[in-house]
Design a protein around this motif. Structure first.
Motif, PDB file in Angstrom:
ATOM      1  N   ARG A 143       0.821  -1.219   0.000  1.00  0.00           N
ATOM      2  CA  ARG A 143       0.000   0.000   0.000  1.00  0.00           C
ATOM      3  C   ARG A 143       0.852   1.264   0.000  1.00  0.00           C
ATOM      4  O   ARG A 143       0.315   2.366  -0.127  1.00  0.00           O
ATOM      5  CB  ARG A 143      -0.929  -0.010   1.218  1.00  0.00           C
ATOM      6  CG  ARG A 143      -1.960  -1.130   1.188  1.00  0.00           C
ATOM      7  CD  ARG A 143      -2.966  -0.989   2.321  1.00  0.00           C
ATOM      8  NE  ARG A 143      -2.354  -1.233   3.624  1.00  0.00           N
ATOM      9  CZ  ARG A 143      -2.235  -2.436   4.182  1.00  0.00           C
ATOM     10  NH1 ARG A 143      -2.691  -3.514   3.538  1.00  0.00           N
ATOM     11  NH2 ARG A 143      -1.687  -2.594   5.369  1.00  0.00           N
ATOM     12  N   HIS A 144       2.153   1.126   0.152  1.00  0.00           N
ATOM     13  CA  HIS A 144       3.022   2.298   0.167  1.00  0.00           C
ATOM     14  C   HIS A 144       3.024   2.973  -1.205  1.00  0.00           C
ATOM     15  O   HIS A 144       2.994   2.310  -2.241  1.00  0.00           O
ATOM     16  CB  HIS A 144       4.437   1.897   0.557  1.00  0.00           C
ATOM     17  CG  HIS A 144       4.544   1.434   1.976  1.00  0.00           C
ATOM     18  ND1 HIS A 144       5.710   0.919   2.506  1.00  0.00           N
ATOM     19  CD2 HIS A 144       3.635   1.406   2.989  1.00  0.00           C
ATOM     20  CE1 HIS A 144       5.524   0.580   3.776  1.00  0.00           C
ATOM     21  NE2 HIS A 144       4.269   0.863   4.087  1.00  0.00           N
ATOM     22  N   THR A 145       3.062   4.287  -1.190  1.00  0.00           N
ATOM     23  CA  THR A 145       2.974   5.063  -2.428  1.00  0.00           C
ATOM     24  C   THR A 145       4.337   5.216  -3.096  1.00  0.00           C
ATOM     25  O   THR A 145       5.338   5.507  -2.441  1.00  0.00           O
ATOM     26  CB  THR A 145       2.395   6.460  -2.133  1.00  0.00           C
ATOM     27  OG1 THR A 145       1.081   6.307  -1.575  1.00  0.00           O
ATOM     28  CG2 THR A 145       2.306   7.293  -3.412  1.00  0.00           C
ATOM     29  N   VAL A 146       4.338   4.999  -4.411  1.00  0.00           N
ATOM     30  CA  VAL A 146       5.531   5.219  -5.229  1.00  0.00           C
ATOM     31  C   VAL A 146       5.113   6.098  -6.414  1.00  0.00           C
ATOM     32  O   VAL A 146       3.943   6.406  -6.584  1.00  0.00           O
ATOM     33  CB  VAL A 146       6.134   3.887  -5.715  1.00  0.00           C
ATOM     34  CG1 VAL A 146       6.648   3.066  -4.539  1.00  0.00           C
ATOM     35  CG2 VAL A 146       5.109   3.076  -6.510  1.00  0.00           C
ATOM     36  N   ARG A 147       6.070   6.476  -7.242  1.00  0.00           N
ATOM     37  CA  ARG A 147       5.781   7.390  -8.337  1.00  0.00           C
ATOM     38  C   ARG A 147       6.252   6.813  -9.657  1.00  0.00           C
ATOM     39  O   ARG A 147       7.398   6.366  -9.775  1.00  0.00           O
ATOM     40  CB  ARG A 147       6.446   8.746  -8.077  1.00  0.00           C
ATOM     41  CG  ARG A 147       6.046   9.836  -9.062  1.00  0.00           C
ATOM     42  CD  ARG A 147       6.556  11.212  -8.629  1.00  0.00           C
ATOM     43  NE  ARG A 147       7.994  11.211  -8.388  1.00  0.00           N
ATOM     44  CZ  ARG A 147       8.570  11.253  -7.187  1.00  0.00           C
ATOM     45  NH1 ARG A 147       7.810  11.282  -6.090  1.00  0.00           N
ATOM     46  NH2 ARG A 147       9.881  11.265  -7.069  1.00  0.00           N
ATOM     47  N   THR A 148       5.395   6.855 -10.655  1.00  0.00           N
ATOM     48  CA  THR A 148       5.733   6.327 -11.980  1.00  0.00           C
ATOM     49  C   THR A 148       6.553   7.348 -12.762  1.00  0.00           C
ATOM     50  O   THR A 148       6.693   8.508 -12.353  1.00  0.00           O
ATOM     51  CB  THR A 148       4.470   5.982 -12.783  1.00  0.00           C
ATOM     52  OG1 THR A 148       3.818   7.207 -13.173  1.00  0.00           O
ATOM     53  CG2 THR A 148       3.507   5.139 -11.961  1.00  0.00           C
ATOM     54  N   ILE A 149       7.070   6.919 -13.913  1.00  0.00           N
ATOM     55  CA  ILE A 149       7.849   7.814 -14.757  1.00  0.00           C
ATOM     56  C   ILE A 149       6.989   8.963 -15.261  1.00  0.00           C
ATOM     57  O   ILE A 149       7.492  10.058 -15.557  1.00  0.00           O
ATOM     58  CB  ILE A 149       8.471   7.040 -15.951  1.00  0.00           C
ATOM     59  CG1 ILE A 149       9.401   7.944 -16.781  1.00  0.00           C
ATOM     60  CG2 ILE A 149       7.385   6.441 -16.818  1.00  0.00           C
ATOM     61  CD1 ILE A 149      10.613   8.428 -16.049  1.00  0.00           C
ATOM     62  N   GLN A 150       5.663   8.782 -15.332  1.00  0.00           N
ATOM     63  CA  GLN A 150       4.762   9.850 -15.757  1.00  0.00           C
ATOM     64  C   GLN A 150       4.422  10.806 -14.620  1.00  0.00           C
ATOM     65  O   GLN A 150       3.708  11.778 -14.817  1.00  0.00           O
ATOM     66  CB  GLN A 150       3.467   9.268 -16.328  1.00  0.00           C
ATOM     67  CG  GLN A 150       3.618   8.530 -17.632  1.00  0.00           C
ATOM     68  CD  GLN A 150       4.037   7.084 -17.426  1.00  0.00           C
ATOM     69  OE1 GLN A 150       3.945   6.543 -16.312  1.00  0.00           O
ATOM     70  NE2 GLN A 150       4.499   6.431 -18.486  1.00  0.00           N
TER      71      GLN A 150
END
Length: 247
Positions: free
Chosen positions: A125-132
């Motif tokens: 559930r931890h938030t990560v960030r995509t290349i977009q």
């Protein structure tokens, strides 16, 4: 030695991981069917050889593994420093020797699978960030991988078709694509329907209706062909339109 299994106990996530791994295995099969010389052949993607496709899939696994590591440790590890770096990496990968290119795919796929395996339930559930730049839970990496391996297996242009892709993957792909069109406002006046199902996307009062079997509609929506797809305007059959840009 005791076999190790995914730490997650979420049935839905387990199914998504299974679909991603099946897609990886399908891509591996199509890649392994190609001789070393055939890797130099053109893919379905303009400007890309099969080498580019294989390199992209290998580096994509490494990039997604970085997101999973981010979720596990809390230390920010982006997919790529930038889109330009990603593109440069693919161009470099396409120059590798055939054995190195195949090893890149094999080793990166195993690495990603192990990172998934060892991620506990709460970390998904931890938030990560995509290349977009999208902020997503780590669980999204399973779908991100599924989409890449299934579609790009077709792009290797050695026999795979959209009919080989499982229906749940096709349905989610179509929702993603038509959702992107709607968000950009490029679907105005367009209704997309799928024969034999209740799936429908767009404006029910649209001037142009595009219809066909699920594999054909997704193939059309991704800009890769229009087999079995029809278009009608004001009740008349017309040429199948080029779809709005996918990404």
């Amino acid at each position: 030695m005791v076999a190790r299994h995914d730490l997650t106990t979420d049935p839905g996530l387990q199914e998504q991981l299974l679909q991603a791994r099946r897609g990886t295995a399908f891509f591996a099969r199509k890649l392994n069917e190609l001789s070393d010389a055939e890797l130099d052949g053109e893919s379905l993607l303009p400007g890309w050889t099969r080498r580019h496709v294989a390199a992209h899939i290998g580096y994509n696994a490494r990039a997604l593994a970085r997101l999973v590591e981010w979720a596990a440790t809390g230390v920010e590890t982006p997919m790529y420093p930038s889109a330009a770096v990603r593109d440069e990496e693919i161009e470099f990968g396409a120059t590798l020797s055939p054995i190195a290119l195949r090893n890149l795919f094999d080793h990166s796929a195993v690495h990603l699978s192990v990172e998934w395996r060892d991620l506990p339930d709460d970390a998904w559930r931890h938030t990560v960030r995509t290349i977009q730049g999208r902020e997503v839970p780590a669980s999204e990496t399973a779908w991100m991988r599924s989409r890449e391996v299934w579609v790009h297996a077709v792009d290797l242009a050695n026999g795979a078709t959209f009919a080989d892709i499982p229906a749940p993957v096709l349905e989610r792909l179509l929702k993603d694509i038509t959702g992107a069109w709607h968000a950009r406002g490029t679907d105005a006046g367009l209704l997309v329907t799928v024969s034999g199902t209740e799936l429908a996307f767009g404006d029910p009062d649209a001037a142009v209706v595009v219809a066909g079997p699920l594999p054909g509609v997704v193939e059309w929506a991704t800009g890769r062909g229009n087999r079995g797809v029809t278009a009608s305007e004001a009740g008349r059959r017309g040429p199948v339109l080029s779809p709005p840009a996918w990404i």
